[in-house]
Design a protein around this motif. Structure first.
Motif, short mmCIF file in Angstrom:
data_model
loop_
_atom_site.label_atom_id
_atom_site.label_comp_id
_atom_site.label_asym_id
_atom_site.label_seq_id
_atom_site.Cartn_x
_atom_site.Cartn_y
_atom_site.Cartn_z
N PRO A 204 -3.38 59.11 142.93
CA PRO A 204 -2.78 60.03 141.95
C PRO A 204 -2.02 59.26 140.88
CG PRO A 204 -1.50 60.02 143.97
CD PRO A 204 -2.72 59.20 144.25
N ILE A 205 -1.71 59.94 139.80
CA ILE A 205 -1.09 59.27 138.66
C ILE A 205 0.28 58.72 138.99
CG2 ILE A 205 0.03 61.29 137.64
CD1 ILE A 205 -1.94 58.50 135.79
N GLY A 206 0.99 59.35 139.93
CA GLY A 206 2.30 58.85 140.31
C GLY A 206 2.26 57.45 140.88
N VAL A 207 1.12 57.08 141.48
CA VAL A 207 0.95 55.72 142.01
C VAL A 207 0.50 54.76 140.92
CG1 VAL A 207 -0.40 54.29 143.61
CG2 VAL A 207 0.44 56.55 144.33
N THR A 208 -0.53 55.14 140.16
CA THR A 208 -1.11 54.20 139.20
C THR A 208 -0.20 53.90 138.02
OG1 THR A 208 -2.30 56.03 138.13
CG2 THR A 208 -3.46 54.80 139.84
N ARG A 209 0.66 54.85 137.65
CA ARG A 209 1.56 54.57 136.53
C ARG A 209 2.77 53.74 136.96
NH1 ARG A 209 3.54 60.86 136.18
NH2 ARG A 209 5.16 60.77 137.78
N THR A 210 2.99 53.60 138.27
CA THR A 210 4.14 52.87 138.79
C THR A 210 3.79 51.44 139.19
OG1 THR A 210 5.03 54.95 139.65
CG2 THR A 210 5.97 52.91 140.54
N LEU A 211 2.64 51.23 139.78
CA LEU A 211 2.20 49.90 140.19
C LEU A 211 1.94 49.05 138.94
CD1 LEU A 211 1.42 48.34 142.82
CD2 LEU A 211 -0.95 49.08 142.35
N PRO A 212 2.59 47.91 138.78
CA PRO A 212 2.46 47.12 137.54
C PRO A 212 1.01 46.81 137.17
CG PRO A 212 4.26 46.28 138.85
CD PRO A 212 3.57 47.30 139.70
N GLU A 213 0.21 46.47 138.15
CA GLU A 213 -1.18 46.08 137.85
C GLU A 213 -1.99 47.25 137.28
OE1 GLU A 213 0.40 43.32 140.98
OE2 GLU A 213 0.47 45.48 140.59
N THR A 214 -1.84 48.42 137.87
CA THR A 214 -2.62 49.55 137.37
C THR A 214 -1.99 50.16 136.11
OG1 THR A 214 -1.49 50.90 139.06
CG2 THR A 214 -3.75 50.18 139.52
N ARG A 215 -0.68 50.04 135.97
CA ARG A 215 -0.06 50.49 134.72
C ARG A 215 -0.58 49.66 133.55
NH1 ARG A 215 4.07 53.81 133.36
NH2 ARG A 215 4.98 53.51 131.29
N ARG A 216 -0.76 48.37 133.77
CA ARG A 216 -1.30 47.52 132.72
C ARG A 216 -2.72 47.96 132.37
NH1 ARG A 216 -1.21 45.46 128.05
NH2 ARG A 216 -2.41 43.54 127.79
N MET A 217 -3.49 48.36 133.37
CA MET A 217 -4.84 48.87 133.09
C MET A 217 -4.79 50.14 132.24
SD MET A 217 -7.29 48.41 136.43
CE MET A 217 -8.60 49.29 135.58
N ILE A 218 -3.85 51.02 132.56
CA ILE A 218 -3.70 52.24 131.75
C ILE A 218 -3.41 51.88 130.30
CG2 ILE A 218 -2.28 54.30 131.37
CD1 ILE A 218 -1.83 54.40 134.42
N GLU A 219 -2.50 50.94 130.11
CA GLU A 219 -2.15 50.51 128.74
C GLU A 219 -3.36 49.92 128.03
OE1 GLU A 219 2.55 49.42 129.72
OE2 GLU A 219 1.01 47.85 129.70
N GLN A 220 -4.18 49.16 128.73
CA GLN A 220 -5.38 48.57 128.12
C GLN A 220 -6.42 49.64 127.78
OE1 GLN A 220 -6.01 45.82 131.40
NE2 GLN A 220 -5.55 44.06 130.09
N LEU A 221 -6.59 50.59 128.68
CA LEU A 221 -7.51 51.70 128.39
C LEU A 221 -7.07 52.45 127.13
CD1 LEU A 221 -7.92 53.06 132.03
CD2 LEU A 221 -9.75 52.07 130.65
N LEU A 222 -5.79 52.75 127.05
CA LEU A 222 -5.25 53.45 125.89
C LEU A 222 -5.47 52.66 124.61
CD1 LEU A 222 -1.88 54.76 127.38
CD2 LEU A 222 -3.82 56.17 126.67
#
Length: 311
Positions: A204-222
């Motif tokens: 869920p988004i609560g996990v991926t937006r908090t974990l530094p590695e996956t948050r960085r992926m979100i930023e790259q996707l954006l």
């Protein structure tokens, strides 16, 4: 206003129910058990904006029996838009207009190619909702909104008429943006990034937006989605990606995108219309999209399996 809802799941079911609750003449296009339950017991919506139960609704699986309507809201999955456009032709009169509420950025082009430019507005919506069961819609997150407008951004009486209809509803905010393409791509920014990260991680988004590695992926996707939009001439605000990330950060922790839920259930998904579209449109515009390409490639085998594509 006489409105047809093409696709009566979480999105179409919710917005159609709110219009019907406000007194508008709404016909839902549905099929299977959902159709049968709506015919027997109406449509029930559980919502953070207030529950409602329409004991009787107009519902059909045959658009040719409905006749011409004032507006059609298309709320099917992105890969079903072309089929839906052909199916709704019997409901298109001289003054009928069609508004897509899909997650991608290509639905209006598809509709216009089949129904004609004059009948199509562009549009989008925001809501976290799904079909809980036959005749039962659950709205669990996001204050629902619809945004729509003429594709050339002129102010029109028909768009204003639809806005007035939504303004009479409970639990829907309606807007005619100054630039509909900016609005469509702004929504696409967060939903595509959220869909992609959730689908590859199954979290869920609560996990991926908090974990530094996956948050960085979100930023790259954006960042990649934003670059493609700008290369295509979409005048996004300077802080578009930051706004999208703030929206993602404000979602309930357990939130998942519909594409993620479909993929986790082994169903066909909107992969091609979301991360796949970023890759495809980026290639056309000469913009590199390596993270979206990785997401698309990683999910493609399962997508092909869900669609029974071999070879």
């Amino acid at each position: 206003m006489r409105v047809a809802i093409m696709g009566s799941g979480g999105v179409g079911g919710y917005f159609g129910a709110r219009l019907a609750e406000a007194g508008h003449d709404v016909t839902f296009i549905a099929r299977g058990e959902h159709l049968a339950e709506m015919q027997r017991h109406g449509l029930r919506v559980e919502s953070i904006e207030g529950d409602l139960h329409l004991a009787q609704v107009k519902v059909s699986d045959d658009p040719s029996r409905v006749g011409a309507v004032d507006a059609v809201l298309v709320a099917v999955k992105s890969w079903q838009v072309a089929e839906a456009a052909r199916a709704i032709r019997p409901m298109i009169g001289p003054d009928t207009f069609v508004v897509p509420l899909e997650n991608g950025v290509e639905a209006a082009d598809t509709l216009a190619g089949i129904l004609g430019q004059a009948h199509v507005l562009d549009g989008l919506c925001g809501i976290l909702a799904w079909r809980e069961g036959p005749g039962h819609i659950r709205h669990a997150g996001v204050s629902p909104f619809v945004r729509f407008g003429e594709r050339d951004n002129r102010r029109s009486k028909r768009a204003l008429r639809l806005k007035a209809a939504f303004d009479q509803t409970r639990g829907v905010a309606a807007e005619i943006p100054d630039d509909i393409q900016v609005a469509v791509w702004s929504k696409f920014l967060f939903i595509c990034a959220m869909s992609g990260i959730g689908s590859v991680t199954r979290a869920p988004i609560g996990v991926t937006r908090t974990l530094p590695e996956t948050r960085r992926m979100i930023e790259q996707l954006l960042a990649e989605i934003e670059a493609v939009a700008r290369a295509r001439g979409v005048a996004l605000p300077a802080d578009a990606a930051a706004r999208a990330l703030r929206f993602i950060d404000a979602l309930p922790e357990a939130s998942t995108a519909s594409m993620q839920r479909d993929i986790m259930a082994g169903l066909p998904s909107e992969l091609d219309a979301q991360n796949g579209a970023v890759v495809r449109l980026g290639r056309e515009a000469g913009v590199a999209t390596p993270v979206n390409a990785m997401v698309h490639a990683a999910l493609l085998p399962q997508e092909r399996a869900a669609r029974h594509i071999t070879g």
